[in-house]
Motif scaffolding. Structure first.
Motif, PDB file in Angstrom:
ATOM      1  N   ALA A  51       0.827  -1.213   0.000  1.00 39.19           N
ATOM      2  CA  ALA A  51       0.000   0.000   0.000  1.00 39.19           C
ATOM      3  C   ALA A  51       0.854   1.253   0.000  1.00 39.19           C
ATOM      4  CB  ALA A  51      -0.927  -0.013   1.207  1.00 39.19           C
ATOM      5  N   GLY A  52       1.890   1.291   0.819  1.00 36.30           N
ATOM      6  CA  GLY A  52       2.714   2.490   0.930  1.00 36.30           C
ATOM      7  C   GLY A  52       3.595   2.733  -0.274  1.00 36.30           C
ATOM      8  N   TYR A  53       4.098   1.679  -0.887  1.00 34.56           N
ATOM      9  CA  TYR A  53       5.056   1.851  -1.992  1.00 34.56           C
ATOM     10  C   TYR A  53       4.357   2.114  -3.320  1.00 34.56           C
ATOM     11  CZ  TYR A  53       9.132   1.129  -4.960  1.00 34.56           C
ATOM     12  OH  TYR A  53      10.151   1.305  -5.864  1.00 34.56           O
ATOM     13  N   PHE A  54       3.307   1.353  -3.615  1.00 34.89           N
ATOM     14  CA  PHE A  54       2.669   1.457  -4.931  1.00 34.89           C
ATOM     15  C   PHE A  54       1.559   2.507  -4.956  1.00 34.89           C
ATOM     16  CE2 PHE A  54       4.414  -2.878  -4.890  1.00 34.89           C
ATOM     17  CZ  PHE A  54       5.186  -2.818  -6.035  1.00 34.89           C
ATOM     18  N   GLY A  55       0.890   2.723  -3.797  1.00 37.12           N
ATOM     19  CA  GLY A  55      -0.174   3.715  -3.753  1.00 37.12           C
ATOM     20  C   GLY A  55      -1.316   3.369  -4.696  1.00 37.12           C
ATOM     21  N   GLY A  56      -2.049   4.383  -5.136  1.00 36.23           N
ATOM     22  CA  GLY A  56      -3.114   4.182  -6.109  1.00 36.23           C
ATOM     23  C   GLY A  56      -4.193   3.226  -5.657  1.00 36.23           C
ATOM     24  N   THR A  57      -4.630   2.363  -6.578  1.00 37.62           N
ATOM     25  CA  THR A  57      -5.712   1.421  -6.295  1.00 37.62           C
ATOM     26  C   THR A  57      -5.336   0.452  -5.180  1.00 37.62           C
ATOM     27  OG1 THR A  57      -6.416   1.545  -8.613  1.00 37.62           O
ATOM     28  CG2 THR A  57      -7.252  -0.300  -7.306  1.00 37.62           C
ATOM     29  N   ALA A  58      -4.100  -0.031  -5.201  1.00 40.83           N
ATOM     30  CA  ALA A  58      -3.655  -0.969  -4.168  1.00 40.83           C
ATOM     31  C   ALA A  58      -3.774  -0.335  -2.785  1.00 40.83           C
ATOM     32  CB  ALA A  58      -2.218  -1.400  -4.428  1.00 40.83           C
ATOM     33  N   ASP A  59      -3.373   0.922  -2.687  1.00 39.06           N
ATOM     34  CA  ASP A  59      -3.455   1.631  -1.412  1.00 39.06           C
ATOM     35  C   ASP A  59      -4.909   1.820  -0.985  1.00 39.06           C
ATOM     36  OD1 ASP A  59      -2.691   3.018   0.858  1.00 39.06           O
ATOM     37  OD2 ASP A  59      -2.589   4.945  -0.187  1.00 39.06           O
ATOM     38  N   LEU A  60      -5.774   2.167  -1.930  1.00 40.80           N
ATOM     39  CA  LEU A  60      -7.181   2.373  -1.603  1.00 40.80           C
ATOM     40  C   LEU A  60      -7.827   1.082  -1.090  1.00 40.80           C
ATOM     41  CD1 LEU A  60      -8.380   4.631  -4.576  1.00 40.80           C
ATOM     42  CD2 LEU A  60      -8.086   5.291  -2.181  1.00 40.80           C
ATOM     43  N   VAL A  61      -7.586  -0.024  -1.773  1.00 37.77           N
ATOM     44  CA  VAL A  61      -8.197  -1.305  -1.381  1.00 37.77           C
ATOM     45  C   VAL A  61      -7.677  -1.755  -0.024  1.00 37.77           C
ATOM     46  CG1 VAL A  61      -8.396  -3.747  -1.970  1.00 37.77           C
ATOM     47  CG2 VAL A  61      -8.623  -2.022  -3.757  1.00 37.77           C
ATOM     48  N   ILE A  62      -6.355  -1.719   0.164  1.00 39.42           N
ATOM     49  CA  ILE A  62      -5.773  -2.175   1.431  1.00 39.42           C
ATOM     50  C   ILE A  62      -6.162  -1.245   2.572  1.00 39.42           C
ATOM     51  CG2 ILE A  62      -3.602  -2.571   2.656  1.00 39.42           C
ATOM     52  CD1 ILE A  62      -2.395  -3.482  -0.015  1.00 39.42           C
ATOM     53  N   SER A  63      -6.190   0.068   2.321  1.00 39.92           N
ATOM     54  CA  SER A  63      -6.604   1.006   3.359  1.00 39.92           C
ATOM     55  C   SER A  63      -8.062   0.782   3.754  1.00 39.92           C
ATOM     56  CB  SER A  63      -6.402   2.450   2.880  1.00 39.92           C
ATOM     57  OG  SER A  63      -5.041   2.722   2.667  1.00 39.92           O
ATOM     58  N   TRP A  64      -8.909   0.507   2.749  1.00 38.45           N
ATOM     59  CA  TRP A  64     -10.314   0.205   3.055  1.00 38.45           C
ATOM     60  C   TRP A  64     -10.416  -1.036   3.936  1.00 38.45           C
ATOM     61  CZ3 TRP A  64     -13.085  -4.222   1.794  1.00 38.45           C
ATOM     62  CH2 TRP A  64     -14.463  -4.170   2.075  1.00 38.45           C
ATOM     63  N   LEU A  65      -9.660  -2.078   3.590  1.00 37.15           N
ATOM     64  CA  LEU A  65      -9.679  -3.309   4.385  1.00 37.15           C
ATOM     65  C   LEU A  65      -9.187  -3.046   5.801  1.00 37.15           C
ATOM     66  CD1 LEU A  65     -10.077  -6.379   4.571  1.00 37.15           C
ATOM     67  CD2 LEU A  65      -7.731  -6.638   3.702  1.00 37.15           C
ATOM     68  N   MET A  66      -8.121  -2.248   5.930  1.00 34.74           N
ATOM     69  CA  MET A  66      -7.591  -1.931   7.261  1.00 34.74           C
ATOM     70  C   MET A  66      -8.617  -1.163   8.085  1.00 34.74           C
ATOM     71  SD  MET A  66      -3.530  -1.070   6.835  1.00 34.74           S
ATOM     72  CE  MET A  66      -3.756   0.276   5.675  1.00 34.74           C
ATOM     73  N   ASN A  67      -9.302  -0.233   7.469  1.00 36.70           N
ATOM     74  CA  ASN A  67     -10.303   0.559   8.198  1.00 36.70           C
ATOM     75  C   ASN A  67     -11.470  -0.308   8.650  1.00 36.70           C
ATOM     76  OD1 ASN A  67      -8.904   2.994   8.001  1.00 36.70           O
ATOM     77  ND2 ASN A  67      -9.793   3.468   5.997  1.00 36.70           N
ATOM     78  N   VAL A  68     -11.856  -1.270   7.817  1.00 35.22           N
ATOM     79  CA  VAL A  68     -12.944  -2.179   8.203  1.00 35.22           C
ATOM     80  C   VAL A  68     -12.530  -3.014   9.404  1.00 35.22           C
ATOM     81  CG1 VAL A  68     -14.303  -4.179   7.490  1.00 35.22           C
ATOM     82  CG2 VAL A  68     -13.997  -2.259   5.918  1.00 35.22           C
TER      83      VAL A  68
END
Length: 369
Positions: A188-205
């Motif tokens: 999430a931190g290195y690639f950003g973009g969609t990968a970051d959005l999906v992983i951040s959403w999962l982390m928030n859930v």
């Protein structure tokens, strides 16, 4: 002679200056050593320290009793030293507690222990032609240093065996959480973009769910058992690691040495593994120490609720569950002792985490190339 001034040496030197953290590390080391030796040093060396004498239910610490071996089991296999250290040795005899005994002719007359205020009738056993030799082989004494539980089991033996449960759950859960958290956080931190959005959403859930309820839900899905605890606790504690790693990677990926690595044509996986992750090892170690304490608390909570280690496996949380009713009676130590063990272990890990935080200067986020 050249002085050893390596980073690891400097780190250890700074850590030693923090006396509470060093005391916590020593305590955990002693705890680990005791847990490894376990069956070699405890009074009850049977698997899971589960020898029961119902007549000795809830006896006070320090009580000593005599026992008579009434039968022997020839089919019990003697295990090797290593196997005994890990799994214990099944007992090859059955014994009963006694109060008095006397020899008359070729017979031994004993009174079984049935309570402090009661006296049993005498029972006779054939002692053979040499009663003295029979006594030496079949009568022994045992002192219960911390008393017995409601099933007449040695409390000290079960407390020590419970060390393995708590530390193994903490270790495996931390390994799982670190593996998942570092992987997802770095992506999430290195690639950003969609990968970051999906992983951040999962982390928030996951972050929005209470840890204990999440662990219970995962336990329901996986079933009750010892290995299920590892997975359940590990899957509930990776978010903290992922959030930390994500922030650290986002800060480091713009550093000059990372730009230099990109210009040399290094792959993203090599840059993350060889150049970024080693530079955030300090904060991750701090988080691992804190998660170790959290994992122990979650495991004890699960065992107390009946979702963790299943009887007769000795678990500190399970021991509190079995004996919390005695807190208002005259045997409060049955629940207080495992509670103290949990408290001291968690406190020691928190001291280590604080010490590591000071050593690695996590707040200022110093970076070394």
């Amino acid at each position: 002679m050249k002085k050893n001034n390596s980073p690891s040496k400097r780190t250890w030197t700074r850590f030693k200056r923090n006396k509470p953290a060093l005391a916590g590390l020593i305590f955990i080391f002693i705890l680990m050593l005791t847990g490894v030796l376990d069956y070699l040093i405890i009074p009850d060396q049977t698997p899971m320290a589960n020898t029961m004498h119902l007549q000795l239910s809830n006896k006070k610490p320090g009580r000593t009793f005599q026992f008579l071996i009434v039968s022997r089991h020839s089919r019990v296999k003697k295990v090797s030293f290593i196997e005994k250290m890990f799994y214990g040795q099944k007992t090859d005899f059955k014994s009963v507690p006694i109060t008095t005994y006397r020899v008359s002719g070729n017979y031994l007359f004993v009174r079984e222990y049935i309570g402090d205020d009661e006296e049993a009738a005498e029972t006779s056993y054939f002692a053979g032609k040499n009663p003295q030799q029979f006594l030496e082989k079949n009568i022994y004494r045992q002192t219960f240093l911390l008393g017995t539980d409601s099933y007449g089991r040695d409390l000290l033996s079960r407390l020590i065996t419970g060390i393995r449960v708590s530390l193994s759950v903490g270790l495996m859960a931390v390994l799982i959480s670190i593996s998942i958290g570092m992987t997802l956080g770095a992506i999430a931190g290195y690639f950003g973009g969609t990968a970051d959005l999906v992983i951040s959403w999962l982390m928030n859930v996951i972050w929005s769910l209470p840890s204990l309820l999440l662990v219970i839900a995962i336990s329901f899905a996986l079933g009750k058992g010892f290995w299920q605890i590892f997975i359940a606790v590990g899957l509930s504690t990776w978010v903290d690691v992922a959030r930390l790693v994500r922030g650290q990677v986002m800060a480091l990926k713009e550093a000059e040495f990372i730009e230099a690595a990109r210009s040399l044509g290094f792959s993203s996986s090599r840059i993350i593994i060889r150049h970024i992750l080693p530079n955030i090892a300090g904060p991750v170690l701090v988080m691992a120490s804190a998660n170790f304490a959290s994992a122990i608390l979650l495991e004890t909570g699960l065992s107390f609720l009946g979702f963790g280690a299943q009887p007769p496996m000795p678990s500190w949380g399970g021991m509190i569950k079995e004996n919390y009713g005695y807190i208002i009676m005259d045997a409060a130590y049955l629940a207080i002792l495992p509670g103290m063990a949990i408290m001291l272990t968690v406190y020691a890990f928190n001291l280590i985490a604080n010490g590591l935080s000071d050593v690695f200067d996590v707040k200022s986020q110093n970076v070394t190339i």
